[in-house]
Design a protein around this motif. Structure first.
Motif, short mmCIF file in Angstrom:
data_model
loop_
_atom_site.label_atom_id
_atom_site.label_comp_id
_atom_site.label_asym_id
_atom_site.label_seq_id
_atom_site.Cartn_x
_atom_site.Cartn_y
_atom_site.Cartn_z
N UNK A 163 0.82 -1.21 0.00
CA UNK A 163 0.00 0.00 0.00
C UNK A 163 0.85 1.26 0.00
N UNK A 164 0.16 2.39 -0.13
CA UNK A 164 0.83 3.69 -0.01
C UNK A 164 0.57 4.23 1.39
N UNK A 165 1.65 4.57 2.08
CA UNK A 165 1.49 5.07 3.46
C UNK A 165 1.25 6.57 3.50
N UNK A 166 1.95 7.31 2.66
CA UNK A 166 1.86 8.78 2.71
C UNK A 166 1.73 9.35 1.30
N UNK A 167 0.78 10.25 1.13
CA UNK A 167 0.71 11.09 -0.07
C UNK A 167 1.01 12.53 0.35
N UNK A 168 1.99 13.15 -0.30
CA UNK A 168 2.26 14.57 -0.04
C UNK A 168 2.00 15.35 -1.32
N UNK A 169 0.94 16.13 -1.32
CA UNK A 169 0.62 17.02 -2.44
C UNK A 169 1.39 18.32 -2.23
N UNK A 170 2.52 18.40 -2.89
CA UNK A 170 3.42 19.54 -2.70
C UNK A 170 3.47 20.49 -3.89
N UNK A 171 3.30 19.96 -5.12
CA UNK A 171 3.45 20.78 -6.32
C UNK A 171 2.60 22.04 -6.22
N UNK A 172 3.17 23.16 -6.61
CA UNK A 172 2.39 24.39 -6.53
C UNK A 172 2.94 25.48 -7.42
N UNK A 173 2.07 26.41 -7.76
CA UNK A 173 2.43 27.61 -8.51
C UNK A 173 2.14 28.81 -7.61
N UNK A 174 2.96 29.86 -7.72
CA UNK A 174 2.76 31.02 -6.85
C UNK A 174 2.82 32.33 -7.59
#
Ligand SMILES: NC(=O)c1ccc[n+]([C@@H]2O[C@H](COP(=O)([O-])OP(=O)(O)OC[C@H]3O[C@@H](n4cnc5c(N)ncnc54)[C@H](OP(=O)(O)O)[C@@H]3O)[C@@H](O)[C@H]2O)c1
Length: 239
Positions: A86-97
């Motif tokens: 399984x997947x333990x952690x999802x980190x949604x980090x991508x971003x525009x500023x």
């Protein structure tokens, strides 16, 4: 040699900045298996250098979170890499500023920013959900910003209007995910003013300090923390 199953992570936006530093710090523990999403892996030189020394614990996949076909296609990569793990952690980090104010917002830029900062994380979460369901920790971390806090808007001021809108939407996504899936731990978090391309001249802390705090927060978070809006040092941010 340890036979413990790896702790598995999917991180978006890992070509540079905070995302790259997250990958770097995760790789320091050989028990972590990291899937690093980058929108143009062939140009992500620093990430590919990490891969050369990672001894099989880093997988780089193409994942443009603003390109929904790319996000959906990443399910095949996740399946190939994770198999029944399984997947333990999802980190949604991508971003525009983008830098703007309420009365200078460029509508097309704002839509693109919404796609990357708000809609992309919603779709990545959907694609990752079956894998998270099989994970042991079942945690989602959204890298948001204090700019998305209505309660902090006076302190932030009039700048970053469009960006702030997209991060407020991301915060709402996090809370809705927590309400829908009490079995997940969902945190939305500001990494602080880290010195990256995005913060430019406003950066105050090293990415290493920011990310050490970010990882401490998400690793120590429990189900009781789900739905919180936190700072990288663990403080609560007003909605
Ligand atoms: N730095 C700060 O002070 C600060 C403060 C608050 C919140 N944040 C948040 O922290 C996160 C990381 O920011 P950062 O400071 O590291 O910014 P950064 O240095 O500009 O890096 C942004 C990363 O996101 C990636 N990215 C952008 N659009 C993408 C897309 N459509 N698909 C996949 N990846 C994409 C970039 O990839 P490319 O190389 O392909 O462009 C890059 O890897 C963002 O969500 C940001 O809003 C940062």
């Amino acid at each position: 040699m340890s036979t413990a199953p790896p702790t598995t992570w999917l991180v978006t936006g890992t070509s540079r900045g905070i995302g790259l530093e997250i990958v770097r710090q995760l790789l320091a523990s050989p028990n972590n298996l990291v899937i690093a999403g980058a929108r143009t892996p062939e140009k992500a030189t620093a990430l590919r250098e990490l891969k050369n020394t990672a001894q099989g614990t880093l997988h780089v996949i193409k994942l443009d979170v603003g390109d929904f076909a790319s996000v959906r296609a990443s399910a095949t990569d996740l399946q190939a890499i994770l198999g029944d793990t399984g997947l333990d952690y999802l980190i949604n980090n991508a971003g525009l500023g983008p830098r703007d104010t309420a009365f200078t917002i460029d509508a097309d830029v704002l839509l693109e920013t919404f796609k990357t900062n708000s809609v992309g994380p919603a779709l990545v979460s959907q694609v990752a959900l079956p894998f998270l369901g099989k994970g042991r920790t079942k945690k989602i971390l959204h890298i948001s910003s204090t700019a998305g806090s209505l309660g902090s808007a006076d302190a932030v001021g009039s700048m970053l209007a469009g960006y702030s809108m997209t991060k407020s939407a991301l915060n709402m996504l996090a809370y809705k995910q927590k309400l829908e899936r009490p079995d997940l731990t969902v945190i939305t978090l500001c990494p602080g003013s880290a010195k990256t391309d995005m913060s430019g001249e406003y950066g105050k802390i090293e990415p290493s300090e920011s990310v050490a705090g970010v990882l401490k927060v998400i690793i120590s978070a429990t189900a009781a923390d789900s739905g919180k809006f936190l700072r990288y040092n663990g403080e609560t941010i007003p909605w």
